[in-house]
Design an enzyme around this catalytic site. Structure first.
Site, PDB file in Angstrom:
ATOM      1  N   ASN A 166      15.604  14.836  -3.896  1.00 16.22           N
ATOM      2  CA  ASN A 166      14.383  15.264  -4.585  1.00 16.22           C
ATOM      3  C   ASN A 166      14.745  16.244  -5.698  1.00 16.22           C
ATOM      4  OD1 ASN A 166      11.567  15.783  -5.034  1.00 16.22           O
ATOM      5  ND2 ASN A 166      11.776  17.679  -3.853  1.00 16.22           N
ATOM      6  N   ASP A 220      10.827  20.635   0.519  1.00 18.73           N
ATOM      7  CA  ASP A 220      11.744  21.380  -0.364  1.00 18.73           C
ATOM      8  C   ASP A 220      12.799  22.176   0.412  1.00 18.73           C
ATOM      9  OD1 ASP A 220      10.096  20.491  -2.445  1.00 18.73           O
ATOM     10  OD2 ASP A 220       8.764  22.211  -2.188  1.00 18.73           O
ATOM     11  N   GLY A 274       5.932  10.503 -14.943  1.00 20.27           N
ATOM     12  CA  GLY A 274       7.099   9.623 -14.832  1.00 20.27           C
ATOM     13  C   GLY A 274       8.189   9.887 -15.855  1.00 20.27           C
ATOM     14  N   SER A 275       8.181  11.102 -16.466  1.00 16.49           N
ATOM     15  CA  SER A 275       9.211  11.344 -17.491  1.00 16.49           C
ATOM     16  C   SER A 275      10.605  11.346 -16.861  1.00 16.49           C
ATOM     17  CB  SER A 275       8.941  12.651 -18.245  1.00 16.49           C
ATOM     18  OG  SER A 275       9.132  13.758 -17.405  1.00 16.49           O
ATOM     19  N   ASN A 276      10.721  11.866 -15.645  1.00 13.06           N
ATOM     20  CA  ASN A 276      12.042  11.840 -14.984  1.00 13.06           C
ATOM     21  C   ASN A 276      12.444  10.406 -14.634  1.00 13.06           C
ATOM     22  OD1 ASN A 276      13.316  14.596 -14.403  1.00 13.06           O
ATOM     23  ND2 ASN A 276      11.154  14.944 -13.940  1.00 13.06           N
ATOM     24  N   GLU A 310      15.512  19.132 -16.294  1.00 13.66           N
ATOM     25  CA  GLU A 310      15.453  17.976 -15.383  1.00 13.66           C
ATOM     26  C   GLU A 310      16.009  16.722 -16.048  1.00 13.66           C
ATOM     27  OE1 GLU A 310      11.800  19.088 -12.409  1.00 13.66           O
ATOM     28  OE2 GLU A 310      11.297  17.879 -14.144  1.00 13.66           O
ATOM     29  N   HIS A 313      13.103  19.613  -7.595  1.00  9.17           N
ATOM     30  CA  HIS A 313      12.018  20.597  -7.491  1.00  9.17           C
ATOM     31  C   HIS A 313      12.074  21.503  -8.715  1.00  9.17           C
ATOM     32  CE1 HIS A 313       9.002  22.936  -5.434  1.00  9.17           C
ATOM     33  NE2 HIS A 313       9.649  24.020  -5.819  1.00  9.17           N
TER      34      HIS A 313
HETATM   35  C1  GAR Z   1       8.750  17.336 -12.221  1.00 12.82           C
HETATM   36  O1  GAR Z   1       8.775  18.528 -12.932  1.00 12.82           O
HETATM   37  C2  GAR Z   1       9.247  17.549 -10.816  1.00 12.82           C
HETATM   38  O2  GAR Z   1      10.176  18.561 -10.699  1.00 12.82           O
HETATM   39  C3  GAR Z   1       7.964  17.931 -10.116  1.00 12.82           C
HETATM   40  O3  GAR Z   1       7.010  17.074 -10.643  1.00 12.82           O
HETATM   41  C4  GAR Z   1       7.319  16.850 -12.020  1.00 12.82           C
HETATM   42  C5  GAR Z   1       7.176  15.387 -12.298  1.00 12.82           C
HETATM   43  O4  GAR Z   1       7.272  15.159 -13.676  1.00 12.82           O
HETATM   44  N1  GAR Z   1       8.106  17.782  -8.686  1.00 12.82           N
HETATM   45  C6  GAR Z   1       7.573  18.626  -7.810  1.00 12.82           C
HETATM   46  O5  GAR Z   1       6.875  19.558  -8.148  1.00 12.82           O
HETATM   47  C7  GAR Z   1       7.914  18.320  -6.367  1.00 12.82           C
HETATM   48  N2  GAR Z   1       7.630  19.444  -5.529  1.00 12.82           N
HETATM   49  P1  GAR Z   1       7.435  13.704 -14.254  1.00 12.82           P
HETATM   50  O6  GAR Z   1       6.379  12.830 -13.583  1.00 12.82           O
HETATM   51  O7  GAR Z   1       7.210  13.828 -15.731  1.00 12.82           O
HETATM   52  O8  GAR Z   1       8.810  13.236 -13.921  1.00 12.82           O
END
Ligand code: GAR
Length: 304
Positions: free
Chosen positions: A214, A257, A111-113, A286, A216
């Site tokens: 989304n 994607d 969940g950092s994003n 990101e 990616h």
């Molecule tokens: C992120 O790096 C995102 O780009 C990836 O999951 C991670 C989630 O990180 N998404 C995918 O791979 C989708 N195909 P987070 O939970 O720390 O935000």
């Protein structure tokens, strides 16, 4: 100009022609009806006549356009269009602030994003006071976290920020009502996927056209598709000896994607990188870009 309108309204050429025809015919019908009504009053042409005419056509225009849109098959478009105009007019009159756009963030990982997006929404909200309104015209907030993984880090983040969580279950998400009722209950306007790995079902895409995005962790169209997520993506990028990787923010369509690309940013991949170090570089990109891109998309969508 026509290309811009097609993109803004998310329609093809045929629909654009029908929409323009509806505007033209609806406008003519409105003018004609307005004049006929004024003839019945027996008023002489003058200032009062012109004032009454303006009031009449303002009132008649939505009705006439809706009426014409039925045979031209554009009723759904105009219903939304007129509703949006009405909403804009009333919200500006009341307090000079546009309504707050409500986001649902779908996330099932750390969940950092999601956390960066929540923080950004708060800073944009705080900036959006009367003195800053020219710069930032649209308020937005994360109104819901949608998650399919009990124990995911994002749940703690939601609870720290007092944001409600909707836990979803695969079978119901894929086949049933796609949790549309719940999203409507929270008045969700826009969906952001941030580490969410299930394919989005067509019913949800149709309900939120160009309103689901989304992120990616690679430079699409390479290294995307089913099973390509998180460290798996970085392992493939390194195995292919790529010198660059990066992030892609894109609209979501019915394929993994695949939807239209909105934004990309790059980083280098060095010989000493492994999946873990590359993941760190990608996360930096990101966190720096996703909230900014979301904000500028919401500003643009609300202005259109
Ligand atoms: C992120 O790096 C995102 O780009 C990836 O999951 C991670 C989630 O990180 N998404 C995918 O791979 C989708 N195909 P987070 O939970 O720390 O935000």
């Amino acid at each position: 100009m026509f290309e811009k309108l097609k993109a803004r309204w998310n329609v093809n050429t045929t629909r654009l022609v029908l929409i323009i025809a509806t505007f033209a015919l609806g406008g003519s019908l409105c003018g004609y009806t307005g004049r006929k009504i004024l003839l019945l009053t027996g008023l002489e042409k003058g200032v009062i006549w012109v004032l009454l005419y303006i009031i009449l056509i303002t009132l008649l225009w939505p009705l006439c356009v809706l009426l014409i849109s039925i045979p031209l098959g554009q009723f759904a478009f105009f219903k939304k269009y007129i509703y949006r105009i009405g909403k804009k007019m009333t919200s500006h009159k009341k307090n000079n602030h546009p309504p707050t756009i409500k986001l649902a963030v779908f996330a099932s990982g750390a969940g950092s994003n999601a956390e960066k997006i929540i923080a950004a929404s708060k800073s944009y909200l705080n900036k959006n006071n009367d003195t800053d309104i020219a710069k930032q015209t649209t308020n937005w907030e994360v109104a819901l976290i949608v998650c399919n993984k009990p124990g995911a880090g994002v749940l703690k983040i939601a609870s720290n920020h007092g944001i409600p969580v909707l836990m979803i279950e695969k079978k119901r998400f894929d086949n049933g009502d796609n949790y549309l009722l719940e999203l409507k209950k929270f008045k969700i306007d826009f969906i952001v996927l941030a580490g969410f790995l299930w394919k989005i079902p067509p019913a949800l895409i149709n309900e939120y056209p160009k309103k689901i995005i989304n992120i990616h962790p690679a430079l699409l169209p390479k290294y995307g598709g089913a099973g390509m997520y998180g460290s798996k993506v970085h392992e493939k990028v390194i195995a292919a000896n790529e010198k660059e990787s990066g992030i892609t923010i894109h609209y979501v369509d019915e394929l993994y994607d695949h939807g239209e690309i909105i934004f990309q940013a790059k980083c280098t991949v060095t010989d000493s990188d492994n999946a873990e170090t590359l993941a760190k570089k990608i996360h930096v990109l990101e966190h720096a870009h996703y909230p900014v891109v979301i904000n500028s998309l919401l500003q643009k969508q609300n202005d259109s």
